[in-house]
Structures are given as C-alpha cells and as structure tokens.
Design an enzyme around this catalytic site. Structure first.
Site, PDB file in Angstrom:
ATOM      1  N   HIS A  17      30.402  12.665  38.549  1.00  0.00           N
ATOM      2  CA  HIS A  17      31.819  12.589  38.180  1.00  0.00           C
ATOM      3  C   HIS A  17      32.611  11.779  39.201  1.00  0.00           C
ATOM      4  O   HIS A  17      33.835  11.745  39.151  1.00  0.00           O
ATOM      5  CB  HIS A  17      32.432  13.986  38.082  1.00  0.00           C
ATOM      6  CG  HIS A  17      31.665  14.919  37.204  1.00  0.00           C
ATOM      7  ND1 HIS A  17      30.702  15.783  37.686  1.00  0.00           N
ATOM      8  CD2 HIS A  17      31.700  15.108  35.864  1.00  0.00           C
ATOM      9  CE1 HIS A  17      30.194  16.469  36.675  1.00  0.00           C
ATOM     10  NE2 HIS A  17      30.778  16.079  35.566  1.00  0.00           N
ATOM     11  N   HIS A  43      28.931  10.573  30.298  1.00  0.00           N
ATOM     12  CA  HIS A  43      27.586  10.461  30.872  1.00  0.00           C
ATOM     13  C   HIS A  43      26.595   9.871  29.867  1.00  0.00           C
ATOM     14  O   HIS A  43      25.382   9.965  30.081  1.00  0.00           O
ATOM     15  CB  HIS A  43      27.086  11.830  31.315  1.00  0.00           C
ATOM     16  CG  HIS A  43      27.985  12.532  32.273  1.00  0.00           C
ATOM     17  ND1 HIS A  43      28.407  11.956  33.450  1.00  0.00           N
ATOM     18  CD2 HIS A  43      28.565  13.774  32.227  1.00  0.00           C
ATOM     19  CE1 HIS A  43      29.207  12.811  34.087  1.00  0.00           C
ATOM     20  NE2 HIS A  43      29.311  13.909  33.368  1.00  0.00           N
TER      21      HIS A  43
END
Length: 328
Positions: free
Chosen positions: A214, A56
């Site tokens: 995700h 991320h």
C-alpha cells in the site's frame, strides 16, 4: 494525476464491469459488485475465497478460476472488503464441502474476514504473513501478507480441485505460508485515485527498502543501488529468516508493483537466482510478472517458497484464470 477515469467514485465498479465482461466465459459478477466468482462451480469441492482492497490487480479477482480461487471480494482501493461481501461470496460458491478464506495479514482484512467466518458455518481461514521486511507496520499486527498470497492460492487451489477436504487444506495452507518469505523495494510512490497525489515523496535517487503493497514504509529510505546490490540484501533477508530451511528446491517469484517493465523484472530475477543458488537453493520453479501490484508504483518484490514433492506437483497442476493459465 493522469489516469483513465470517468469519476473516482465509479472507478472500481466500472473496472469490475469491464473485467468480468472481458472474461465472461469463466467469470460471473456478484450482485452489487460484492464479489467475482467462477462461472462453473465444482460440486463437492471446498470453495476458496480471498479478497482485499483493490489496486493490487490481478490479485485477487484475476486469480479466480479452475485451479485457484472460487471467489474474490474486492474492496475500494487499498480498503478491506466488508463482511457482507464475504458472506455473499461464501453463499454463492459453497457447494457443500465448506469454504476456506485466504486472508492477507492486514488488520482490516483480518477483522472483516473474522466477522464473516463467525457468521458462517463450515468456514476456516488461513492468514498469510510472508513479508520479512518489518515485524509490525501501520497496517498490521505482525508481518504483512504480500506476494506469497498468490503462491498459497495456487497450491491450495490445485489441492482443492483434486478433492482435498477443508481441514487438510487449512493445514497445507499454513505449511506453504510457513515455507514462504518475501520482501519488496519501491522506486516510486503510487497514486490513489481518490487522493490524486503520490502516497509518499521519494527522491529521484532514492528507494524505499522493504515497502508494503500500500506504499507503507519499509525498513528504511536509502540511496538507489544497483540491481545486484538490491537483490543481495533482499535475498539475504529472506534466507536469514528461513534459516536452515533455505536449502534445496524452491519457487522463485519476482513480482512487479505495477510500474516496472518486464525487462527489469527479469533482470532482478537473474540477480536473485544467482544469489540463492550460490547459497544452496535450487530454483526448481519460477514466476516473473506483475501479479500483486500497488497501482502504478515502480518497484518489485522477491518471494521464495521452499518446495517438496507434494507442493511442486500442486504448483505444476493445471490452472485457468484471467491472470494465470497453463496446462489447459
């Protein structure tokens, strides 16, 4: 799969080595790659610690520094860091005023940060759950914590830098989280290095509406629409969830997922701003860029945080991190 790799087993540690070496003036790498921390700590300040699965970036390590986090704990790609990482980080950065954990609402993150908090003294937590796309997901009980995490980290980081104590910081974090809503859309999947193939299949003319960071499913799979139409639906969902609070000054944050160029992100910002302002929101502050990514996924999210005088001033306060710098 085409990626710059030596080995899928060493991608995280080698990336962390490079990251800290590139920012050695401000960052220190913890033993065994357990955490990244500020090089210079501020004695007597509440320490802010966050973390989560890697992939991320620049969240969370890129937001360590003056005016934001004191430490960040990186897990393997899309995998929560372990409680011993949080404990080591807390011990390294607690200068006597306690620690506040800022936790995205994913089951692994919540469980492991809870365990670390139970084994520590002087630790409180704020859980971020800004995603309005789905109420529960394959990774969460309740709403997911997504790009709004950056907003909370910035505002709390400024407040902590100014000397706010632990309990008021926790209350402020909960207030900012409550004023923040997000939703995202994916145009492609991402590819986890260890898997070597896309996380999900999506056609050239399709989009995943309400996707998680995700690659987990969102509200629905749909045909690709215009930017204005995508922004209209996302903004309507955000405004509808905020209800009567969606009036007045706000921060508009358009976040890229890693594979979308800035040209398109600014286009989406333009669409979203027009929609929100038509409906009574005054966009007083803005942020556009890829800050809470999903590896190489193409797509973006829109975040709206309703502001008041206090949170506006804290958003404007100086910050110096690898990913966000201004006023210093």
């Amino acid at each position: 799969m085409k990626k710059f790799l030596n080995s899928v087993d060493t991608v995280l540690t080698e990336s962390l080595d490079g990251f800290v070496a590139a920012h050695a003036d401000t960052l220190v790498l913890g033993d065994e790659h357990k955490f990244v921390r500020r090089r210079t700590l501020n004695p007597g300040k509440v320490a802010l610690i966050s973390g989560g699965g890697s992939g991320h970036e620049p969240l969370h390590g890129g937001l360590v520094g003056h005016g934001m986090l004191d430490a960040a704990c990186p897990g393997q790609v899309f995998t929560s860091p372990t409680p011993d990482q949080m404990l080591a980080a807390a011990q390294a950065v607690d200068t006597g005023a306690g620690c506040l954990f800022i936790v995205k609402n994913y089951e692994g993150d919540v469980m492991n940060f809870d365990m670390a908090a139970e084994m520590s003294e002087g630790v409180m937590q704020v859980v971020i759950n800004d995603d309005v796309a789905v109420e529960n997901s394959s990774y969460t009980t309740g709403r997911r914590g997504v790009a709004g995490t950056l907003v909370v980290e910035k505002i709390l980081g400024a407040a902590a830098e100014q000397g706010m104590a632990l309990k008021p910081l926790k209350a402020l974090g909960e207030r900012v989280n409550g004023a923040t809503r997000s939703m995202g859309v994916a145009l492609t999947s991402c590819t986890v290095p260890a898997a070597g193939r896309p996380t999900f299949d999506i056609g050239d003319g399709e989009m995943e509406f309400g996707v998680g960071i995700h690659g987990e499913p969102g509200r629905r799979r749909d045909t690709l629409k215009s930017a204005d139409a995508i922004a209209e639906e996302i903004c309507a969902a955000i405004s509808g969830d905020l209800g009567d609070r969606a009036k007045g000054p706000a921060l508009l944050f358009v976040n890229g997922f890693g594979g979308t160029p800035l040209m398109e992100l600014y286009l989406m910002y333009n669409s979203a701003r027009k929609i929100f302002e038509k409906n009574g929101v005054t966009v007083a502050r803005s942020l556009v860029g890829s800050y809470v990514t999903s590896l190489d996924m193409a797509g973006c999210s829109i975040t709206l945080t309703m502001l008041d005088d206090e949170t506006t001033a804290l958003w404007d306060a100086p910050v110096h991190t690898a990913a966000l710098r201004r006023g210093m």
